[in-house]
Design a protein around this motif. Structure first.
Motif, PDB file in Angstrom:
ATOM      1  N   ASP A  22       0.759  -1.083   0.014  1.00 51.98           N
ATOM      2  CA  ASP A  22      -0.164   0.014  -0.161  1.00 51.98           C
ATOM      3  C   ASP A  22       0.854   1.270   0.228  1.00 51.98           C
ATOM      4  O   ASP A  22       0.719   2.308  -0.814  1.00 51.98           O
ATOM      5  N   VAL A  23       1.970   1.211   0.769  1.00 50.28           N
ATOM      6  CA  VAL A  23       2.655   2.544   0.915  1.00 50.28           C
ATOM      7  C   VAL A  23       3.533   2.733  -0.430  1.00 50.28           C
ATOM      8  O   VAL A  23       3.682   3.782  -0.850  1.00 50.28           O
ATOM      9  N   THR A  24       3.997   1.491  -1.052  1.00 47.34           N
ATOM     10  CA  THR A  24       4.585   1.527  -2.465  1.00 47.34           C
ATOM     11  C   THR A  24       3.547   2.285  -3.298  1.00 47.34           C
ATOM     12  O   THR A  24       4.284   3.238  -4.172  1.00 47.34           O
ATOM     13  N   ILE A  25       2.519   1.698  -3.376  1.00 51.03           N
ATOM     14  CA  ILE A  25       1.653   2.401  -4.437  1.00 51.03           C
ATOM     15  C   ILE A  25       1.169   3.740  -3.942  1.00 51.03           C
ATOM     16  O   ILE A  25       1.453   4.616  -4.881  1.00 51.03           O
ATOM     17  N   GLY A  26       1.225   4.196  -2.796  1.00 51.94           N
ATOM     18  CA  GLY A  26       0.905   5.340  -2.490  1.00 51.94           C
ATOM     19  C   GLY A  26       2.094   6.470  -2.627  1.00 51.94           C
ATOM     20  O   GLY A  26       2.025   7.589  -3.358  1.00 51.94           O
ATOM     21  N   TYR A  27       3.298   5.951  -2.693  1.00 54.26           N
ATOM     22  CA  TYR A  27       4.500   6.855  -2.817  1.00 54.26           C
ATOM     23  C   TYR A  27       4.666   6.942  -4.390  1.00 54.26           C
ATOM     24  O   TYR A  27       4.963   8.067  -4.875  1.00 54.26           O
ATOM     25  N   ARG A  28       4.367   6.049  -4.940  1.00 57.72           N
ATOM     26  CA  ARG A  28       4.544   6.212  -6.722  1.00 57.72           C
ATOM     27  C   ARG A  28       3.414   7.070  -7.006  1.00 57.72           C
ATOM     28  O   ARG A  28       3.462   7.672  -8.184  1.00 57.72           O
ATOM     29  N   LEU A  29       2.119   7.028  -6.577  1.00 63.29           N
ATOM     30  CA  LEU A  29       1.126   7.727  -6.880  1.00 63.29           C
ATOM     31  C   LEU A  29       0.912   8.976  -6.330  1.00 63.29           C
ATOM     32  O   LEU A  29      -0.053   9.766  -6.813  1.00 63.29           O
ATOM     33  N   ALA A  30       1.793   9.312  -5.639  1.00 62.17           N
ATOM     34  CA  ALA A  30       1.659  10.783  -5.053  1.00 62.17           C
ATOM     35  C   ALA A  30       1.527  11.961  -5.953  1.00 62.17           C
ATOM     36  O   ALA A  30       0.751  12.807  -5.898  1.00 62.17           O
ATOM     37  N   PRO A  31       2.327  11.711  -6.917  1.00 62.79           N
ATOM     38  CA  PRO A  31       2.023  12.941  -7.977  1.00 62.79           C
ATOM     39  C   PRO A  31       0.734  12.716  -8.598  1.00 62.79           C
ATOM     40  O   PRO A  31       0.077  14.058  -8.971  1.00 62.79           O
ATOM     41  N   VAL A  32       0.286  11.955  -8.957  1.00 57.21           N
ATOM     42  CA  VAL A  32      -1.245  11.804  -9.467  1.00 57.21           C
ATOM     43  C   VAL A  32      -2.245  12.268  -8.536  1.00 57.21           C
ATOM     44  O   VAL A  32      -2.984  12.960  -8.858  1.00 57.21           O
ATOM     45  N   MET A  33      -1.932  11.692  -7.360  1.00 59.84           N
ATOM     46  CA  MET A  33      -3.036  12.047  -6.197  1.00 59.84           C
ATOM     47  C   MET A  33      -3.005  13.435  -5.928  1.00 59.84           C
ATOM     48  O   MET A  33      -4.045  14.283  -5.770  1.00 59.84           O
ATOM     49  N   PHE A  34      -1.866  14.283  -6.080  1.00 56.37           N
ATOM     50  CA  PHE A  34      -1.875  15.745  -5.997  1.00 56.37           C
ATOM     51  C   PHE A  34      -2.312  16.479  -6.971  1.00 56.37           C
ATOM     52  O   PHE A  34      -3.312  17.448  -6.781  1.00 56.37           O
ATOM     53  N   LYS A  35      -2.382  16.009  -8.371  1.00 54.05           N
ATOM     54  CA  LYS A  35      -2.721  16.748  -9.405  1.00 54.05           C
ATOM     55  C   LYS A  35      -4.505  16.369  -9.361  1.00 54.05           C
ATOM     56  O   LYS A  35      -5.152  17.249  -9.755  1.00 54.05           O
ATOM     57  N   VAL A  36      -4.872  15.241  -9.034  1.00 53.99           N
ATOM     58  CA  VAL A  36      -6.350  15.030  -8.867  1.00 53.99           C
ATOM     59  C   VAL A  36      -6.837  15.587  -7.865  1.00 53.99           C
ATOM     60  O   VAL A  36      -8.098  16.316  -8.099  1.00 53.99           O
ATOM     61  N   ALA A  37      -6.183  15.980  -6.793  1.00 52.41           N
ATOM     62  CA  ALA A  37      -6.734  16.827  -5.851  1.00 52.41           C
ATOM     63  C   ALA A  37      -6.850  18.092  -6.154  1.00 52.41           C
ATOM     64  O   ALA A  37      -7.291  19.191  -5.328  1.00 52.41           O
ATOM     65  N   GLY A  38      -6.386  18.723  -7.274  1.00 53.76           N
ATOM     66  CA  GLY A  38      -6.439  20.241  -7.750  1.00 53.76           C
ATOM     67  C   GLY A  38      -5.220  20.881  -7.416  1.00 53.76           C
ATOM     68  O   GLY A  38      -5.428  22.277  -7.362  1.00 53.76           O
ATOM     69  N   GLY A  39      -4.162  20.431  -7.252  1.00 53.06           N
ATOM     70  CA  GLY A  39      -2.806  20.844  -6.625  1.00 53.06           C
ATOM     71  C   GLY A  39      -2.263  21.953  -7.788  1.00 53.06           C
ATOM     72  O   GLY A  39      -2.454  22.016  -8.804  1.00 53.06           O
ATOM     73  N   ASP A  40      -1.801  23.020  -7.396  1.00 57.59           N
ATOM     74  CA  ASP A  40      -1.050  24.068  -8.116  1.00 57.59           C
ATOM     75  C   ASP A  40      -0.068  23.484  -8.742  1.00 57.59           C
ATOM     76  O   ASP A  40       1.002  22.985  -8.206  1.00 57.59           O
ATOM     77  N   GLU A  41       0.467  23.779  -9.991  1.00 54.39           N
ATOM     78  CA  GLU A  41       1.561  23.370 -10.754  1.00 54.39           C
ATOM     79  C   GLU A  41       2.723  23.923 -10.033  1.00 54.39           C
ATOM     80  O   GLU A  41       3.833  23.220  -9.946  1.00 54.39           O
ATOM     81  N   ASP A  42       2.788  25.215  -9.685  1.00 53.71           N
ATOM     82  CA  ASP A  42       4.116  25.565  -9.051  1.00 53.71           C
ATOM     83  C   ASP A  42       4.164  25.125  -7.466  1.00 53.71           C
ATOM     84  O   ASP A  42       5.444  25.202  -7.438  1.00 53.71           O
ATOM     85  N   ASP A  43       3.323  24.580  -7.054  1.00 55.79           N
ATOM     86  CA  ASP A  43       3.542  24.029  -5.626  1.00 55.79           C
ATOM     87  C   ASP A  43       3.751  22.240  -5.790  1.00 55.79           C
ATOM     88  O   ASP A  43       3.480  21.854  -4.802  1.00 55.79           O
ATOM     89  N   ALA A  44       3.804  21.795  -6.969  1.00 55.51           N
ATOM     90  CA  ALA A  44       3.602  20.442  -7.099  1.00 55.51           C
ATOM     91  C   ALA A  44       4.940  19.520  -6.276  1.00 55.51           C
ATOM     92  O   ALA A  44       4.412  18.793  -5.526  1.00 55.51           O
ATOM     93  N   GLU A  45       6.041  20.118  -6.316  1.00 59.90           N
ATOM     94  CA  GLU A  45       7.055  19.273  -5.555  1.00 59.90           C
ATOM     95  C   GLU A  45       6.794  19.460  -4.138  1.00 59.90           C
ATOM     96  O   GLU A  45       6.971  18.440  -3.492  1.00 59.90           O
ATOM     97  N   HIS A  46       6.614  20.347  -3.584  1.00 54.23           N
ATOM     98  CA  HIS A  46       6.060  20.545  -2.137  1.00 54.23           C
ATOM     99  C   HIS A  46       4.829  19.841  -1.754  1.00 54.23           C
ATOM    100  O   HIS A  46       4.802  18.971  -0.694  1.00 54.23           O
ATOM    101  N   GLY A  47       4.016  19.877  -2.491  1.00 55.60           N
ATOM    102  CA  GLY A  47       2.774  18.957  -2.310  1.00 55.60           C
ATOM    103  C   GLY A  47       2.958  17.630  -2.449  1.00 55.60           C
ATOM    104  O   GLY A  47       2.358  17.085  -1.484  1.00 55.60           O
ATOM    105  N   VAL A  48       3.707  17.029  -3.362  1.00 58.03           N
ATOM    106  CA  VAL A  48       4.031  15.787  -3.180  1.00 58.03           C
ATOM    107  C   VAL A  48       4.731  15.426  -2.177  1.00 58.03           C
ATOM    108  O   VAL A  48       4.511  14.251  -1.601  1.00 58.03           O
TER     109      VAL A  48
END
Length: 106
Positions: A22-48
């Motif tokens: 589960d944590v492996t999947i979550g770690y790999r999908l963190a950028p996708v989850m950030f984008k789905v949640a409507g995260g700002d492109e400028d803050d992507a690295e910090h959000g992930v």
């Protein structure tokens, strides 16, 4: 529910493996989850990075209840952890599937 100690250890071990998956999947999908949640492109690295830190808290909580169920001989808690982790994994994979589908059609 009456499980033998060997069965409790088996469920405990399976839960540990499921939590690692589960944590492996979550770690790999963190950028996708950030984008789905409507995260700002400028803050992507910090959000992930924040999502990945949150994963450590989630894993700690799962393992706490997993150990609690084992050491207090509470099979209901162990089975609840199993169900919860499987649902969490399925949710992450579903989010990834939907995100990939949406991007494929654009």
């Amino acid at each position: 529910m009456n499980l033998t100690p060997a069965m409790l250890y088996g469920v405990f071990a399976v839960n540990g493996l499921l939590i690692l998956i589960d944590v492996t999947i979550g770690y790999r999908l963190a950028p996708v989850m950030f984008k789905v949640a409507g995260g700002d492109e400028d803050d992507a690295e910090h959000g992930v990075r924040r999502i990945r830190r949150l994963l450590a808290l989630v894993v700690g909580t799962y393992m706490f209840f997993n150990c609690y169920g084992l050491f207090n001989q509470r099979p209901g808690i162990l089975l609840f952890v199993t169900i919860f982790v499987v649902v969490d994994m399925a949710g992450q994979l579903y989010i990834n599937h939907r995100y990939a589908q949406a991007n494929r059609h654009q």
